[in-house]
Design a protein around this motif. Structure first.
Motif, PDB file in Angstrom:
ATOM      1  N   LEU A   1      37.059  30.551  42.602  1.00  0.00           N
ATOM      2  CA  LEU A   1      35.829  31.278  42.887  1.00  0.00           C
ATOM      3  C   LEU A   1      35.718  32.541  42.042  1.00  0.00           C
ATOM      4  CD1 LEU A   1      35.301  31.140  46.770  1.00  0.00           C
ATOM      5  CD2 LEU A   1      33.798  30.236  44.996  1.00  0.00           C
ATOM      6  N   MET A   2      36.832  33.209  41.805  1.00  0.00           N
ATOM      7  CA  MET A   2      36.818  34.450  41.031  1.00  0.00           C
ATOM      8  C   MET A   2      36.345  34.199  39.607  1.00  0.00           C
ATOM      9  SD  MET A   2      37.290  37.721  41.313  1.00  0.00           S
ATOM     10  CE  MET A   2      38.295  37.926  42.787  1.00  0.00           C
TER      11      MET A   2
ATOM     12  N   SER B   1      43.047  40.413  30.159  1.00  0.00           N
ATOM     13  CA  SER B   1      42.963  39.029  30.635  1.00  0.00           C
ATOM     14  C   SER B   1      41.634  38.729  31.319  1.00  0.00           C
ATOM     15  CB  SER B   1      44.105  38.741  31.610  1.00  0.00           C
ATOM     16  OG  SER B   1      44.000  39.572  32.756  1.00  0.00           O
ATOM     17  N   ARG B   2      40.827  39.795  31.568  1.00  0.00           N
ATOM     18  CA  ARG B   2      39.539  39.676  32.254  1.00  0.00           C
ATOM     19  C   ARG B   2      39.696  39.027  33.635  1.00  0.00           C
ATOM     20  NH1 ARG B   2      35.484  40.897  28.792  1.00  0.00           N
ATOM     21  NH2 ARG B   2      35.947  40.865  26.549  1.00  0.00           N
ATOM     22  N   ARG B   3      40.766  39.419  34.304  1.00  0.00           N
ATOM     23  CA  ARG B   3      41.037  38.868  35.630  1.00  0.00           C
ATOM     24  C   ARG B   3      41.172  40.000  36.646  1.00  0.00           C
ATOM     25  NH1 ARG B   3      46.160  35.114  35.480  1.00  0.00           N
ATOM     26  NH2 ARG B   3      45.495  34.871  37.657  1.00  0.00           N
TER      27      ARG B   3
ATOM     28  N   LYS C   1      33.234  42.179  52.737  1.00  0.00           N
ATOM     29  CA  LYS C   1      31.775  42.332  52.816  1.00  0.00           C
ATOM     30  C   LYS C   1      31.142  42.162  51.442  1.00  0.00           C
ATOM     31  CE  LYS C   1      32.002  45.578  56.705  1.00  0.00           C
ATOM     32  NZ  LYS C   1      31.752  46.964  57.154  1.00  0.00           N
ATOM     33  N   LYS C   2      31.795  42.717  50.411  1.00  0.00           N
ATOM     34  CA  LYS C   2      31.261  42.592  49.051  1.00  0.00           C
ATOM     35  C   LYS C   2      31.235  41.145  48.609  1.00  0.00           C
ATOM     36  CE  LYS C   2      29.698  44.364  45.230  1.00  0.00           C
ATOM     37  NZ  LYS C   2      28.376  45.033  45.199  1.00  0.00           N
ATOM     38  N   ALA C   3      32.294  40.389  48.922  1.00  0.00           N
ATOM     39  CA  ALA C   3      32.334  38.970  48.565  1.00  0.00           C
ATOM     40  C   ALA C   3      31.220  38.205  49.268  1.00  0.00           C
ATOM     41  CB  ALA C   3      33.700  38.393  48.918  1.00  0.00           C
ATOM     42  N   GLU C   4      30.944  38.594  50.526  1.00  0.00           N
ATOM     43  CA  GLU C   4      29.868  37.933  51.267  1.00  0.00           C
ATOM     44  C   GLU C   4      28.514  38.267  50.661  1.00  0.00           C
ATOM     45  OE1 GLU C   4      28.228  37.630  55.890  1.00  0.00           O
ATOM     46  OE2 GLU C   4      29.981  38.864  55.384  1.00  0.00           O
TER      47      GLU C   4
ATOM     48  N   LEU D   1      31.930  33.549  49.834  1.00  0.00           N
ATOM     49  CA  LEU D   1      32.823  33.531  50.982  1.00  0.00           C
ATOM     50  C   LEU D   1      34.129  32.829  50.617  1.00  0.00           C
ATOM     51  CD1 LEU D   1      30.368  32.693  53.907  1.00  0.00           C
ATOM     52  CD2 LEU D   1      31.537  34.865  53.471  1.00  0.00           C
ATOM     53  N   GLY D   2      35.243  33.431  51.043  1.00  0.00           N
ATOM     54  CA  GLY D   2      36.536  32.857  50.701  1.00  0.00           C
ATOM     55  C   GLY D   2      37.063  33.308  49.358  1.00  0.00           C
TER      56      GLY D   2
END
Length: 318
Positions: free
Chosen positions: A204-205, A231-233, A250-253, A258-259
């Motif tokens: 997902l990242m 590495s842009r990670r 919350k930011k991911a949501e 999600l996840g």
């Protein structure tokens, strides 16, 4: 069937003159909370317990000043040599009592502060923290003169005096524990939290843009993550600093991911922060607490062994 025996370990992460941070792992909440409670309430220190008021013409009543005197942290390395007053039946008062006097009279037209540096201590091992006795205590100047260097180290304020006001008190410091009164607590802070276990969903990242990755990293108020420009990670930087605020989740949501990260508490690993009042060194507080806890567990085990033996005798006789 007996459960598997646990072997807890303790690793110190940070140690200063005022603070210790350590990791306790390989145990559960019952032991962690027992250690925290013992640190707060069962480690002996020394504090002013009795106050005889000979003269008090200040604006504060006797009880108020006595209460303030009791809350002044005293160096307590001698506590190991002293006895609890309620356990000692001998006639040697030095086993339980340390005399401390306070004699100050203001003759100046200026308001004068009476602080912990004005206490006259009979035992130099039992003195207020950061003790820098004033000239009237050391005898370098007339007892009623105001010290010229008073502003350099004011000590802990007890009372303020105007001209011709006076305080004259005899105090007795005794050994005690925080369970009896807060003045004997050796710590200002003793807390723990579960160590977080953080996992990044790399699949997902990788769907995020560079700006989104940076925004995700910056969403956490503490440096849990960092963005590696080479590495842009997104990498985990300081997982132990996570405070379970949930901001990164919350930011991911908000980004519809999600996840993106999974954060769960390790139920057998605890991050302790213990801040001393100055009465004892932080490492001494933890060591003494472990000794107290060990002694309590030995007593408990002895009582359980007696009950087990008596039960076996009863059933064996049937």
């Amino acid at each position: 069937m007996a459960g598997k025996q646990r072997m807890p370990t303790l690793v110190v992460q940070e140690l200063t003159s005022e603070l210790i941070r350590f990791v306790l792992e390989g145990t559960d909440t019952s032991i962690a909370n027992a250690l925290r409670r013992v640190i707060i309430a069962e480690v002996p220190t020394i504090a002013i317990d009795l106050v005889e008021v000979i003269e008090n013409s200040s604006c504060l009543c006797d009880e108020f000043i006595a209460h303030r005197l009791g809350l002044i942290p005293l160096l307590s390395t001698k506590a190991a040599e002293m006895e609890f007053p309620y356990d000692y039946a001998g006639d040697d008062d030095s086993k339980t009592d340390v005399s401390i006097d306070l004699r100050v009279r203001c003759t100046s037209d200026q308001t004068e502060d009476v602080t912990s540096n004005d206490l006259i201590c009979s035992d130099q091992r039992v003195v207020p923290i950061n003790y820098a006795p004033t000239k009237r205590v050391t005898g370098d100047a007339a007892g009623d003169e105001m010290d010229e260097d008073r502003d350099h180290d004011n000590g802990i304020l007890i009372v303020k005096l105007r001209k011709n006001q006076e305080v004259n008190m005899r105090c007795v410091a005794r050994k005690g524990i925080g369970r009896d009164h807060a003045k004997w607590q050796p710590v200002a802070t003793a807390v723990y939290r579960f160590e977080p276990e953080i996992t990044i969903n790399e699949e997902l990242m990788n769907t995020l843009t560079e700006e989104e990755k940076i925004a995700f990293v910056e969403s956490s108020p503490v440096p849990v993550f960092r963005y590696n420009e080479q590495s842009r990670r997104v990498e985990i930087d300081q997982p132990e600093s996570y405070t379970y605020d949930g901001e990164c989740l919350k930011k991911a949501e908000e980004m519809g991911k999600l996840g993106l990260v999974e954060i769960r508490a390790k139920l057998d690993t605890f991050l302790f922060t213990v801040e001393s009042t100055g009465a004892l060194k932080p490492e001494e507080i933890v060591i003494n607490a472990l000794r107290v806890l060990e002694r309590k567990l030995d007593i408990t085990k002895g009582e359980l062994d007696i009950i087990e033996k008596e039960t076996a005798e009863v059933f064996g006789a049937m």
